[in-house]
Enzyme design. Structure first.
Site, mmCIF file in Angstrom:
data_model
loop_
_atom_site.group_PDB
_atom_site.id
_atom_site.type_symbol
_atom_site.label_atom_id
_atom_site.label_comp_id
_atom_site.label_asym_id
_atom_site.label_seq_id
_atom_site.Cartn_x
_atom_site.Cartn_y
_atom_site.Cartn_z
ATOM 1 N N CYS A 67 0.902 -1.103 0.026
ATOM 2 C CA CYS A 67 -0.021 0.016 0.041
ATOM 3 C C CYS A 67 0.930 1.302 0.051
ATOM 4 O O CYS A 67 1.410 1.662 -0.948
ATOM 5 C CB CYS A 67 -0.906 -0.058 1.266
ATOM 6 S SG CYS A 67 -2.458 1.218 1.044
ATOM 7 N N HIS A 119 -3.678 -5.696 0.995
ATOM 8 C CA HIS A 119 -2.755 -6.011 2.392
ATOM 9 C C HIS A 119 -2.811 -7.393 2.727
ATOM 10 O O HIS A 119 -3.622 -7.923 3.284
ATOM 11 C CB HIS A 119 -3.495 -5.062 3.355
ATOM 12 C CG HIS A 119 -3.167 -3.674 3.355
ATOM 13 N ND1 HIS A 119 -2.315 -2.909 4.263
ATOM 14 C CD2 HIS A 119 -4.227 -2.686 2.725
ATOM 15 C CE1 HIS A 119 -2.460 -1.764 3.804
ATOM 16 N NE2 HIS A 119 -3.566 -1.728 3.190
ATOM 17 N N GLU A 148 -1.021 -8.777 4.868
ATOM 18 C CA GLU A 148 -0.615 -8.914 6.341
ATOM 19 C C GLU A 148 -2.007 -8.673 7.145
ATOM 20 O O GLU A 148 -1.884 -8.998 8.314
ATOM 21 C CB GLU A 148 0.422 -7.823 6.815
ATOM 22 C CG GLU A 148 -0.120 -6.277 7.030
ATOM 23 C CD GLU A 148 -0.633 -5.603 5.867
ATOM 24 O OE1 GLU A 148 -0.964 -4.463 5.924
ATOM 25 O OE2 GLU A 148 -0.446 -6.207 4.713
#
EC number: 6.3.5.3
Length: 233
Positions: free
Chosen positions: A88, A205, A207
């Site tokens: 990002c 994302h 994560e």
């Protein structure tokens, strides 16, 4: 000896702890935070530049963070073959630093987008994606206002010819279409790598997709790939 991940923290970062949690607590990897003023990367085997709003996204997303002291070291690390993942805002910073080609524009609809999306893996020929299959669809969240990837036609041709397009926005069945293109990115691009294949940037994302309780654990495939590659390096 296990590899050590460095998670860079800028003023305004807000996904640094998400990245650390995914690495240290879910993937059981060795991770440490690196402040934006740090200039010593000794002992670091992998750099992760997380998402957020570094320096409040003033000027352009990533434009100020690109001049942080740590970025000189990140550039040298990357140019010497060190692996780097930008997520990002991290992707935006890599673009501003010239470590990846192209630029980010405001989302086509001029609205902040925060939702689960589908990505089609376009290349498994990177350390970030060898645990995936070509054409495999994964589900991960996005959260950005400037994720509309743009580049000129010559650079786009090079990205295609060199197999540097790693992820495209698609539907759940892997169809890449205008309807699946959430932010207007050219060629539905969600993630790319450099020509040397050691630096990757992606807007979604992974994560935030490492635990099923949060909607998807497909992001673990990316981290598993990285860990497997580092284990045999």
């Amino acid at each position: 000896m296990s590899a050590t991940f460095g998670v860079i923290v800028f003023p305004g970062s807000n996904c640094d702890h998400d990245a650390y949690h995914a690495l240290a607590h879910v993937m059981n990897a060795k991770a440490k935070f690196l402040w934006h003023k740090d200039t010593d990367l000794s002992g670091i085997d992998f750099l992760l530049i997380p998402g957020g709003f570094s320096y409040g996204d003033y000027l352009r997303s990533g434009a100020i963070a690109r001049f942080s002291p740590v970025m000189q070291e990140v550039t040298q690390f990357a140019l010497s073959g060190g692996p780097v993942l930008g997520i990002c805002n991290g992707f935006q910073i890599l673009l501003e630093a010239g470590l990846l080609p192209g630029a980010m524009l405001h989302n086509e609809n001029l609205r902040f987008i925060c939702k689960q999306v589908h990505l089609r893996c376009e290349s498994t020929d990177t350390m970030f994606t060898r645990s995936l299959e070509s054409g495999q669809v994964i589900q991960v969240p996005v959260a950005h206002g400037e994720g509309n990837y743009f580049t000129d036609e010559d650079t786009l041709k090079k990205l295609r010819d060199n197999d540097q397009i790693i992820f495209r926005y698609s539907d759940a069945k892997g169809k890449v279409s205008e309807e699946a293109n959430i932010n207007g990115s050219i060629d539905n691009i969600a993630g790319i790598c450099n020509k040397e294949r050691n630096v990757m940037g992606m807007m979604p994302h992974p994560e935030r997709a490492v635990e099923k309780q949060l909607g998807s654990d497909d992001g673990k495939l990316i981290f598993e790939s990285i860990l497997n590659e580092l284990a045999v390096a």
